[in-house]
Design an enzyme around this catalytic site. Sequence first.
Site, mmCIF file in Angstrom:
data_model
loop_
_atom_site.group_PDB
_atom_site.id
_atom_site.type_symbol
_atom_site.label_atom_id
_atom_site.label_comp_id
_atom_site.label_asym_id
_atom_site.label_seq_id
_atom_site.Cartn_x
_atom_site.Cartn_y
_atom_site.Cartn_z
ATOM 1 N N ASN A 120 6.325 -6.784 -20.920
ATOM 2 C CA ASN A 120 6.920 -7.236 -19.655
ATOM 3 C C ASN A 120 6.739 -8.737 -19.489
ATOM 4 O O ASN A 120 7.702 -9.489 -19.281
ATOM 5 C CB ASN A 120 6.291 -6.506 -18.464
ATOM 6 C CG ASN A 120 6.461 -5.010 -18.541
ATOM 7 O OD1 ASN A 120 7.154 -4.499 -19.409
ATOM 8 N ND2 ASN A 120 5.835 -4.293 -17.638
ATOM 9 N N ASP A 121 5.488 -9.195 -19.564
ATOM 10 C CA ASP A 121 5.226 -10.628 -19.421
ATOM 11 C C ASP A 121 5.725 -11.409 -20.622
ATOM 12 O O ASP A 121 6.231 -12.528 -20.478
ATOM 13 C CB ASP A 121 3.733 -10.887 -19.219
ATOM 14 C CG ASP A 121 3.351 -10.937 -17.747
ATOM 15 O OD1 ASP A 121 4.239 -11.200 -16.916
ATOM 16 O OD2 ASP A 121 2.173 -10.709 -17.422
ATOM 17 N N CYS A 168 2.054 -1.893 -24.637
ATOM 18 C CA CYS A 168 1.796 -1.226 -23.364
ATOM 19 C C CYS A 168 2.745 -1.697 -22.271
ATOM 20 O O CYS A 168 2.472 -1.517 -21.085
ATOM 21 C CB CYS A 168 0.346 -1.447 -22.925
ATOM 22 S SG CYS A 168 -0.129 -3.180 -22.768
ATOM 23 N N ARG A 212 -5.230 -0.221 -15.616
ATOM 24 C CA ARG A 212 -5.145 -1.430 -14.789
ATOM 25 C C ARG A 212 -6.320 -1.445 -13.809
ATOM 26 O O ARG A 212 -6.247 -0.851 -12.739
ATOM 27 C CB ARG A 212 -3.817 -1.466 -14.048
ATOM 28 C CG ARG A 212 -2.594 -1.425 -14.957
ATOM 29 C CD ARG A 212 -1.318 -1.458 -14.129
ATOM 30 N NE ARG A 212 -0.118 -1.471 -14.949
ATOM 31 C CZ ARG A 212 0.550 -0.384 -15.307
ATOM 32 N NH1 ARG A 212 0.133 0.813 -14.910
ATOM 33 N NH2 ARG A 212 1.632 -0.465 -16.052
ATOM 34 N N HIS A 232 0.837 -1.206 0.000
ATOM 35 C CA HIS A 232 0.000 0.000 0.000
ATOM 36 C C HIS A 232 0.866 1.248 0.000
ATOM 37 O O HIS A 232 0.581 2.226 -0.694
ATOM 38 C CB HIS A 232 -0.921 -0.011 1.232
ATOM 39 C CG HIS A 232 -2.035 -1.004 1.112
ATOM 40 N ND1 HIS A 232 -2.900 -1.263 2.140
ATOM 41 C CD2 HIS A 232 -2.426 -1.797 0.090
ATOM 42 C CE1 HIS A 232 -3.780 -2.170 1.744
ATOM 43 N NE2 HIS A 232 -3.506 -2.510 0.517
ATOM 44 N N GLU A 270 0.779 -11.706 -24.563
ATOM 45 C CA GLU A 270 1.716 -11.765 -23.430
ATOM 46 C C GLU A 270 2.459 -13.084 -23.316
ATOM 47 O O GLU A 270 3.403 -13.185 -22.541
ATOM 48 C CB GLU A 270 0.957 -11.531 -22.120
ATOM 49 C CG GLU A 270 0.234 -10.211 -22.029
ATOM 50 C CD GLU A 270 -0.574 -10.099 -20.756
ATOM 51 O OE1 GLU A 270 -0.047 -9.580 -19.760
ATOM 52 O OE2 GLU A 270 -1.746 -10.542 -20.755
ATOM 53 N N ARG A 329 11.669 -11.641 -13.665
ATOM 54 C CA ARG A 329 12.497 -10.450 -13.495
ATOM 55 C C ARG A 329 12.512 -9.952 -12.057
ATOM 56 O O ARG A 329 13.303 -9.081 -11.713
ATOM 57 C CB ARG A 329 12.045 -9.335 -14.437
ATOM 58 C CG ARG A 329 10.655 -8.834 -14.201
ATOM 59 C CD ARG A 329 10.168 -8.040 -15.399
ATOM 60 N NE ARG A 329 8.825 -7.542 -15.181
ATOM 61 C CZ ARG A 329 8.518 -6.265 -15.121
ATOM 62 N NH1 ARG A 329 9.450 -5.364 -15.274
ATOM 63 N NH2 ARG A 329 7.280 -5.884 -14.931
#
Length: 756
Positions: free
Chosen positions: A626-627, A674, A469, A362, A603, A637
Amino acid sequence: MLDILRRIVQEVNNAADIPSALDLMAKRVRDAMGTEVCSIYLLNEEEQRYVLMASEGLKREAVGHVSLGLSEGLVGQVGQREEPINLEDAFSHPKFHYLAETGEDPFHAFLGVPVMHHGQVLGIMVVQQRDVRRFDQSEEAFLVTISAQLSAVIAHAHASGALFAQMDASADLPSFYDGLSGSPGAAIGHGVLLFPAADLASVPDRPITDISAEIALLDDALMRVRQEVRDLAERAAKSLGTEEQALFDVYLRMLDRHALPAEVIAHIRDGQWVQGALRMVVDAHVRNFEMMDDPYLRERAADVKDLGRRLLAHLQSQNRRHIVFPEDCILLGEDISAPMLMEVPRERVRGIVTTRGSRNSHMAIVARAMGIPTVVGVQNLPLKQMDDKEIIVDGFRGRVVANASAELKHQFEEIIAEEASLQAGLEKLRDEPAETADGTRIQLQVNTGLMTDINRSLERGAEGVGLYRTEIPFMVRDRFPSEEEQRVIYREQLSAFAPHPVTMRTLDVGGDKSLTYFPIEEENPFLGWRGIRVTLDHPEIFMVQIRAMLKASEGLDNLRIMLPMVTSVFEAEEAQHLIHRAWLEVRDEGLEVAMPPVGVMIEVPASVYQARALAQRVDFLSVGTNDLTQYLLAVDRNNRQVADLYNSYHPAVLHALLHVVEQAHEEGKTVSVCGEMAGEPGSALLLMAMGYNVLSMNASNLLKVKAAVRQVKVSFIRKLLNEVLAMDNGEVIASYVDLQLEKAGLSDLLRHRKNI
C-alpha cells in the site's frame, strides 16, 4: 479581483442546491466583469449535448431547455478545443450558431472557457457583450480561474446524479454519492437517520445564583450517562473484543469528574447555568478538534459531541425519540458514534453511512469488527432526504446509491447473494493447502488488529499472522497502554494462532495515523515523523512495547517482530540493538524467552534499493504494497483528486517487487507481502510467480486467494508474469491479468472488482 473571486466561491459553496449555485455564479461573474451576459452550459452525457443551465442576460425561459451538440456552435467549439475562445464579433465566426430562443441577437463580443475536471470537459462558461471588442487578458484569466473553481461544484453534482435531476423536480433518477470505504461489503436497506435527542446549539446562556444546585444537576446527569455507557459496553462485549471495548473506557474517562465535568463546573462557578456551561465546554473542544489537520484528532470531536448530547438529554429530562428500526436498516448520520451504533439491534443493521468521519473513526473500527458494510465521508449526501428511503451501500468502492433503478438494484442483489454463496462455497477449502494444481505451495496468513479478527481468521484456515497492527490498542485509548496491558493483548493474539507465527509490527504512527494523546503536527506527514522514526526517537515507548511482546511469547515461541517505515540500514541496526537489550532485560527477570526473528518492512523506494543490505542484517523482509505503491507513484490514495492514479499493477511497482524478492532470496531470506495486493487474486498470483514465500491479507480475502492458487499451475502464472513485465501500462496490465484469469476459469473470484 482576488477578493471578488473569494466572495463568489464562498457564496457558491454555501448555495442551497446546484441550480441556485449556478444562478449565483452567473450573476456574480456578470457583475464582476461588467458584461451584459454570463451563461453556463453543462454537458449532459446521456444526451451528448451542452444544456444551458444558468444565464444572466439571456431569456430565462431558455434555461434548462436550450442545448447544443458537442460540435455545434461556438460552445461546442470551446468544448472540442478544450481551451478559451475570445472573439470580438461572434457573428462573423464560421462556427457561430444562432439560437433565437435565447435572445442573443445583439451580443457580439464572445468569451467562452471550458469547465474541466480531471481532464474531462463538464461544461462551458460564456460571457457576452453588445460591443464589438475583444475581452482583455485579465478578463480572460479571471473567467478561466472562476471556471476552475466551478469545476469542483459541478463534478460533485455530476457524481451524485443531481446535475440534471434538480432541474426537473419530477425526475427520479438514480443518484450516486461518493465517500470512503469504512468497511467492505455491499448492502441494500432502508435509511434510518440517527440524530441526537438534545440540541446543544439551541441552549441559551442563563445566569444562576444557586451554584450548588446546578452542580448537583450535573452530578446526577453524569451518573446516569456513566451507567448508560457501561450498559452499552456490556452489550458490546457480546460482539466485540477487548480492544474495541476499550473505546467505552475512553468515554468513561472523559466523564471522569476531573476531565470534561471539571471544565463545566468551572463555568457554573462563573455564574452560568449547567446546560449553558456544558454547551460552552463541548463547543470549545469540538472547535479545537475540528480545526486539527490530523484525522484521528478530528474524530475525537464526534466523541465529545456525543457525550455532550447525552448529558444534555438527561439534564433536560427528555426521552429520546423512539426509533423504529426496520429489518433491513441502513444507519445514516453526520457522525455516528460507537455507542450510538451499539444501541441499534445488530441483527437489523445492514449498512452504515456517514457524511463526516474517516475510515479510522471509532465507529468505522467497530463496524469492521462487526462486518457491517460502511461508507464514511459522503459529503454531498442529502441526509434529510434519505430517511426511510431505500439505499444501496457499496462498501467496496465507498459509494452510496439512492433511487436505484430495478436493474441496478438487481445487480447489487446478485452481488450480495453471490458474495454469500461464494463465501459458503469456499468454506470447504479451509483446511486445504494453498497449493497449485502442479504441487507448489505458498503460505497464506492474515493481517489483524482487532480481537474480533481472530475467529474470522481461524475459521478461514489462516496459517499465522503476517501483520499484526499494534497501533490499534494504542488508538482506542486516551493514553499509552501499560506494559502489562500490552502483554495481555499480545498474549491473546499469540495464543490464538500458536503454533503458527504471529508477526507483530512495532508501533506505526504518523502519516495518516496518530494518537489523540500524542499528536504529530506536520506540513507533510507522509514524508515526516512516522513509523520507526518515532519509536527510535522515543526508546521508552519502544522498549515497553518490545518487553510486552517478549513476555507475551513465553512458552509459545511464535513471535516475530517487524519494523515499519525503515529507510536505512542504520535504523534497522539501532532497532535491533534495542530489541536485544529488551530481551536481555526480560531474561534477567527470569523468563525463558527465545530471541524472536526480526524483520523490516519494505515500504519506500530507499528500502527497495537497499533490500539486499537489509536482508543481510535481519531475518526476513515484508513488503507493504500500500505505502510502497503510494511512494513509488507519488500518489496519496486517500486524495480523490489523484486516487485514480493509484495502481498497484503499474510497471514500476511490479519491477520493484520483483527486485526485492530476488535480492532477499540471494541472501537466503524469506519475503512476504502484507499489503492489499496479497489479498486480490490476480496480483496474489503474480506475487507467487515472483517467488514470494508468504502472502498476508484481510481474513475475508483469504479463501478467495486460496481458491485461485489451487486452480492454476505455476507454469501458467510464471508465463503470465513474464508477459506483464514486458508491458508499460498499468491499466493494460490489470485488464490483461483479468482476461487471462477469466480464461482460466477464475471469473467468479474477480467479479466484484470489475462490476461494482
